[in-house]
Design a protein around this motif. Structure first.
Motif, PDB file in Angstrom:
ATOM      1  N   GLN A 429       0.822  -1.212   0.000  1.00  0.00           N
ATOM      2  CA  GLN A 429       0.000   0.000   0.000  1.00  0.00           C
ATOM      3  C   GLN A 429       0.858   1.265   0.000  1.00  0.00           C
ATOM      4  N   ARG A 430       1.911   1.253   0.807  1.00  0.00           N
ATOM      5  CA  ARG A 430       2.753   2.447   0.913  1.00  0.00           C
ATOM      6  C   ARG A 430       3.581   2.704  -0.357  1.00  0.00           C
ATOM      7  N   PHE A 431       4.111   1.639  -0.935  1.00  0.00           N
ATOM      8  CA  PHE A 431       5.022   1.827  -2.073  1.00  0.00           C
ATOM      9  C   PHE A 431       4.323   1.712  -3.416  1.00  0.00           C
ATOM     10  N   GLY A 432       3.138   1.093  -3.411  1.00  0.00           N
ATOM     11  CA  GLY A 432       2.443   0.848  -4.668  1.00  0.00           C
ATOM     12  C   GLY A 432       2.665  -0.577  -5.125  1.00  0.00           C
ATOM     13  N   ARG A 433       1.631  -1.163  -5.713  1.00  0.00           N
ATOM     14  CA  ARG A 433       1.713  -2.582  -6.090  1.00  0.00           C
ATOM     15  C   ARG A 433       2.799  -2.844  -7.122  1.00  0.00           C
ATOM     16  N   THR A 434       2.885  -2.021  -8.129  1.00  0.00           N
ATOM     17  CA  THR A 434       3.891  -2.239  -9.175  1.00  0.00           C
ATOM     18  C   THR A 434       5.296  -2.212  -8.598  1.00  0.00           C
ATOM     19  N   GLU A 435       5.570  -1.220  -7.757  1.00  0.00           N
ATOM     20  CA  GLU A 435       6.902  -1.076  -7.174  1.00  0.00           C
ATOM     21  C   GLU A 435       7.188  -2.222  -6.199  1.00  0.00           C
ATOM     22  N   PHE A 436       6.171  -2.609  -5.416  1.00  0.00           N
ATOM     23  CA  PHE A 436       6.416  -3.665  -4.435  1.00  0.00           C
ATOM     24  C   PHE A 436       6.573  -5.018  -5.118  1.00  0.00           C
ATOM     25  N   ASP A 437       5.809  -5.266  -6.175  1.00  0.00           N
ATOM     26  CA  ASP A 437       5.987  -6.510  -6.919  1.00  0.00           C
ATOM     27  C   ASP A 437       7.407  -6.623  -7.462  1.00  0.00           C
ATOM     28  N   ALA A 438       7.925  -5.528  -7.988  1.00  0.00           N
ATOM     29  CA  ALA A 438       9.293  -5.542  -8.520  1.00  0.00           C
ATOM     30  C   ALA A 438      10.297  -5.834  -7.409  1.00  0.00           C
TER      31      ALA A 438
END
Length: 649
Positions: A429-438
């Motif tokens: 939630q804090r970093f964003g799904r795209t960024e956290f998935d990476a």
């Protein structure tokens, strides 16, 4: 190891059984092995192993085993290829439990094998017996000839009558957490990873499988060879033998089961290949070649066990509508989190189970929709909220701060699974799904085939998340999630309109209205039924229970998730009409998570205790040793008998 999103599990700061939410009992109150430090300062000390893996490590294991159903015994030899790390070391120390050691030999530089002196220490209740092998020439290969005991804690031997087909016996292992030592002498710690080969003989009409390269086309001839080229920790070593046949699902997936079960299982788990594809798209390639599942008899004590290439699965999730296949998603997810990147010790269990539970939810969402994933997450978080406040502060924490004495008297809870998954949802939630998935994909690549601790995770996250995206999360917030009790105020919330509708229907009935109409409930999934029953009061009148039974036929249900919740309510409420079905359920199913709540409810009254003892006497031959120990402990506690030991993990 995990059964489904709907079940209970062990705490992150405790000794986990593995990926199943119906997790194994904790390791108990064992002291650390003699001579080990009293404070864990790094990942290099595992209080649940005698092995001195900083001095010498097993790099490869070669097994020669014979399966003897008459003696309930595995016998043969284990040959270790060793890496000597300490130039002064001349001993190989292995973990064992109830093994008979027959001979130990070492290979000299000239290729000749010579006898080695060894000492098998007395048994410690939790850790078993330390096997110390003297290797003055620091042999590159050492071989131990041995056989197991009929009561080996990591093996279950079933008579033909206890199987689905009723014609052939059955045997299977459960190595996690520290049961591998009961059927192979090993450095039984996740800090040691090894490749292995095995040659196994058995009666000709028995199919043998292992957590290795099982050939779907293998001939059933009593002579089997296996190879596991990827290095694994000992708790992922697995074996099974019985009347087993194969049904393919996709090019690299399929189901092994008894003939009467295999088609039903393959139909229920038909989305497995899609699950593999989805997870690869999210988190990188599947690195284990095949992903097959073995459906075990109902006595299997857990929901699932993530043995690489061959997940062990309970038949209790085969309910005909795929409503419980999140278990398959969980076991598959372990191929990245747990099997690929492993906790260094069980005190960091959230790295296996929390990460896996997060990945599981992502798989479920991708295949079955956000609504389904949200329902399962809400149920899990509600259970966590209900129980976490009754735990010690240490049990509420995901991990133990570096330099702090780890708790040895472990408590079982859902913390590692659900607080761990919640933590990752917070990061997403804090970093964003795209960024956290990476980030997560890079994490799996970076630590592939390694064991790490929580401190290592924090350091990696600081460098690859916090520093890369400054101002979104602080180190203090990371540490609060990991090391502090409770659920942080920063925890993101989700809601489920479908479960809210269940709440409304339940409340309307309890307030004096009508039960939800079947025109409504016919569309309910397992998740909605579980939520309905879980939200009922601690007790109801027998008239209310009879009304529920008449409307929805809870008593005698084939759905174990519903039975797990309905039968304890019936017991607490004095609804004796359910007793016959309760006894049949407890005798038919050995899965701990499904049956322990009912035993817990039964032993609370003298009448219930008598029924529990009667049922247990009849069920005992079909229970796994882990389940037997758990039920015995509950009954003994109710009777005030302190002589029955807590079950060992």
């Amino acid at each position: 190891m995990r059964s489904s999103i709907l079940t209970l599990c062990l705490a992150g700061a405790t000794v986990l059984a593995g990926c199943s939410r119906d997790a194994a009992p904790p390791a108990g109150t064992a002291p650390a092995p003699e001579g080990t430090p009293t404070v864990q300062t790094s990942a290099h000390f595992d209080q649940h192993s005698y092995a001195e893996s900083g001095k010498v490590r097993i790099k490869d294991l070669a097994l020669e085993l014979a399966v003897d159903f008459d003696k309930k015994q595995l016998g043969g030899s284990a040959t270790y290829t060793l890496e000597w790390l300490d130039p002064q070391a001349t001993q190989l120390i292995l973990d064992t439990r109830d093994l008979t050691i027959e001979k130990v030999v070492g290979e000299r530089e000239d290729g000749k094998w010579v006898d080695l002196a060894y000492d098998l220490a007395g048994a410690q209740p939790t850790l078993g017996s330390k096997l110390t092998i003297e290797a003055p020439e620091r042999s590159q290969r050492i071989r131990v000839t041995y056989h197991t005991a009929p009561e080996a804690s990591g093996l279950q031997w079933l008579t033909p009558a206890m199987t689905e087909g009723g014609e052939q016996p059955f045997m299977f292992s459960q190595s996690q957490q520290i049961h591998a030592r009961s059927w192979v002498p090993l450095q039984d710690t996740p800090q040691v990873r090894f490749t292995y080969t095995a040659h196994v003989t058995s009666p000709e009409d028995v199919m043998v499988l292992m957590s290795a390269d099982n050939d779907p086309q293998a001939e059933r001839d009593g002579d089997y060879s296996f190879k596991m080229p990827q290095p694994i920790p000992s708790y992922l070593l697995a074996i099974a033998a019985g009347d087993l046949v194969f049904e393919p699902i996709g090019e690299r997936s399929g189901v092994w089961a008894e003939p009467a079960m295999v088609e039903k299982a393959a139909e229920e788990f038909a989305d497995t290949e899609k699950m593999i594809d989805v997870t690869e798209q999210l988190y990188g390639p599947y690195r284990w070649e095949r992903y097959d599942m073995l459906v075990l008899p109902p006595s299997f004590p857990y929901g699932g066990m993530e043995n690489p290439r061959l997940s062990f699965i309970t038949p209790t999730v085969i309910v005909g509508d795929k409503s419980l296949v999140s278990l398959i998603a969980h076991e598959l997810a372990h191929s990245w989190s747990g099997n690929l990147v492993t906790f260094a010790t069980a005190n960091h269990g959230w790295l296996n189970e929390g990460v896996t539970s997060y990945v599981e939810a992502r798989i479920v969402e991708a295949l079955y929709g956000k609504e389904r994933a949200d329902m399962e997450t809400v149920i899990a978080r509600n259970a966590l909220r209900e129980t976490i406040g009754d735990m010690s502060d240490a049990a509420q924490s995901l991990a133990i701060r570096p330099g702090v004495q780890p708790a040895v008297d472990a408590e079982g809870s859902e913390v590692a699974y659900d607080k761990g998954a919640w933590f990752l949802s917070f990061l997403e939630q804090r970093f964003g799904r795209t960024e956290f998935d990476a980030f997560l994909r890079e994490y799996f690549d970076h630590f592939a085939f390694q064991g790490i601790d929580s401190k290592t995770f924090i350091e990696y996250a600081e460098e690859n998340l916090l520093a890369k995206y400054p101002g979104k999360v602080t180190v203090a917030e990371l540490e609060q999630w990991l090391y502090e009790p409770g659920i942080p105020e920063s925890a993101p919330e989700i809601t489920s309109p479908r479960l809210d509708a269940v709440d409304t229907a339940r409340k309307a009935w309890l307030d004096g209205g009508d039960l939800p109409a079947t025109s409504v409930t016919d569309a309910w999934t397992t998740q909605e039924w579980v939520h309905f029953v879980e939200g009922l009061p601690e007790t109801l009148s027998t008239e209310q229970l009879a009304a529920l039974d008449k409307a929805y036929a809870f008593t005698g249900t084939a759905n174990g998730e519903v039975a797990q919740r309905w039968y304890p309510l019936a017991v607490r409420s004095g609804y004796d009409e359910a007793n016959e079905a309760i006894a049949a359920f407890l005798k038919r199913v050995g899965r701990r998570k499904l049956i322990m709540p009912t035993y817990d409810a039964l032993v609370a009254t003298p009448e219930g205790l008598a029924l529990a003892e009667q049922v247990m006497a009849e069920a005992r031959p079909g229970y796994h040793p882990i389940t037997t120990a758990s039920v015995d402990a509950v009954i003994a506690k109710a009777k005030g008998d302190d002589t029955v030991a807590k079950p060992a993990d």
